[in-house]
Design a protein around this motif. Structure first.
Motif, mmCIF file in Angstrom:
data_model
loop_
_atom_site.group_PDB
_atom_site.id
_atom_site.type_symbol
_atom_site.label_atom_id
_atom_site.label_comp_id
_atom_site.label_asym_id
_atom_site.label_seq_id
_atom_site.Cartn_x
_atom_site.Cartn_y
_atom_site.Cartn_z
ATOM 1 N N ALA A 221 1.101 5.164 0.496
ATOM 2 C CA ALA A 221 0.355 6.253 1.131
ATOM 3 C C ALA A 221 1.274 7.452 1.310
ATOM 4 O O ALA A 221 2.490 7.316 1.465
ATOM 5 C CB ALA A 221 -0.179 5.799 2.480
ATOM 6 N N ARG B 291 -7.313 12.573 17.984
ATOM 7 C CA ARG B 291 -8.305 13.523 17.479
ATOM 8 C C ARG B 291 -9.697 13.180 18.016
ATOM 9 O O ARG B 291 -10.462 14.057 18.405
ATOM 10 C CB ARG B 291 -8.295 13.522 15.953
ATOM 11 N N ASP C 74 1.148 12.585 4.734
ATOM 12 C CA ASP C 74 -0.003 13.237 5.347
ATOM 13 C C ASP C 74 -1.058 12.217 5.761
ATOM 14 O O ASP C 74 -1.651 12.312 6.848
ATOM 15 C CB ASP C 74 -0.630 14.250 4.379
ATOM 16 N N LEU C 75 -1.302 11.220 4.913
ATOM 17 C CA LEU C 75 -2.269 10.175 5.227
ATOM 18 C C LEU C 75 -1.798 9.341 6.413
ATOM 19 O O LEU C 75 -2.585 9.025 7.311
ATOM 20 C CB LEU C 75 -2.511 9.292 3.999
ATOM 21 N N LEU C 76 -0.531 8.970 6.426
ATOM 22 C CA LEU C 76 0.006 8.190 7.552
ATOM 23 C C LEU C 76 -0.069 8.968 8.855
ATOM 24 O O LEU C 76 -0.424 8.427 9.905
ATOM 25 C CB LEU C 76 1.442 7.774 7.261
ATOM 26 N N GLU D 131 0.852 -1.188 0.000
ATOM 27 C CA GLU D 131 0.000 0.000 0.000
ATOM 28 C C GLU D 131 0.885 1.235 0.000
ATOM 29 O O GLU D 131 1.817 1.351 0.792
ATOM 30 C CB GLU D 131 -0.890 0.013 1.243
ATOM 31 N N SER E 74 -2.167 11.420 9.515
ATOM 32 C CA SER E 74 -3.587 11.544 9.845
ATOM 33 C C SER E 74 -4.099 10.269 10.513
ATOM 34 O O SER E 74 -4.863 10.330 11.478
ATOM 35 C CB SER E 74 -4.379 11.843 8.585
ATOM 36 N N ARG E 75 -3.710 9.114 10.001
ATOM 37 C CA ARG E 75 -4.129 7.847 10.595
ATOM 38 C C ARG E 75 -3.568 7.680 12.006
ATOM 39 O O ARG E 75 -4.249 7.169 12.897
ATOM 40 C CB ARG E 75 -3.659 6.683 9.735
ATOM 41 N N SER E 76 -2.329 8.081 12.218
ATOM 42 C CA SER E 76 -1.728 7.899 13.537
ATOM 43 C C SER E 76 -2.336 8.841 14.578
ATOM 44 O O SER E 76 -2.346 8.527 15.765
ATOM 45 C CB SER E 76 -0.211 8.104 13.467
ATOM 46 N N ALA F 29 -5.547 9.827 14.545
ATOM 47 C CA ALA F 29 -7.007 9.678 14.566
ATOM 48 C C ALA F 29 -7.534 9.421 15.977
ATOM 49 O O ALA F 29 -8.553 9.988 16.374
ATOM 50 C CB ALA F 29 -7.432 8.563 13.627
#
Length: 113
Positions: free
Chosen positions: A34, A48, A37-39, A32, A41-43, A45
């Motif tokens: 990625a 948040r 920024d996506l990684l 995958e 954002s996932r970390s 989450a």
């Protein structure tokens, strides 16, 4: 396997990485891909979500506190107004008696009827 690449457009860099892996070995599974920024954002989450829930509960607590303070102040004002109305009524009653000549005299032993 981790591949770090630098480029201006994430989709373009991802396509180049896929084509490079395919040229080396077509049977190799492509991981995958990625963006950072996506990684990130996932970390974040979970944090948040916790922050959002805490902020929501804090907002609800502030609203409930404001409603409670309003209720206490409203009750206090109502009690004071009721007391003032009773005192005003008694004062007016005494004034009418004084004006009519029916003023009650002080009688501590209550000898007069």
């Amino acid at each position: 396997m981790t591949i770090v690449a630098h480029g201006s457009n994430g989709a373009t860099v991802a396509n180049e990485i896929r084509s490079a892996i395919s040229r080396v070995d077509r049977d190799l599974p492509i991981p995958e891909i990625a963006t950072m920024d996506l990684l990130l954002s996932r970390s974040l989450a979970g944090r948040r979500l916790n922050t959002l829930l805490l902020g929501s509960f804090a907002a609800v607590a502030m609203v409930l506190a404001a409603i409670g303070i309003y209720g206490v102040i409203s009750h206090s004002v109502t009690q004071r107004n009721t007391r003032d109305w009773i005192e005003d009524g008694a004062r007016r009653k005494n004034q009418r008696r004084s004006q009519a000549g029916l003023e009650e005299r002080y009688d501590p032993l209550r000898l007069r009827a």
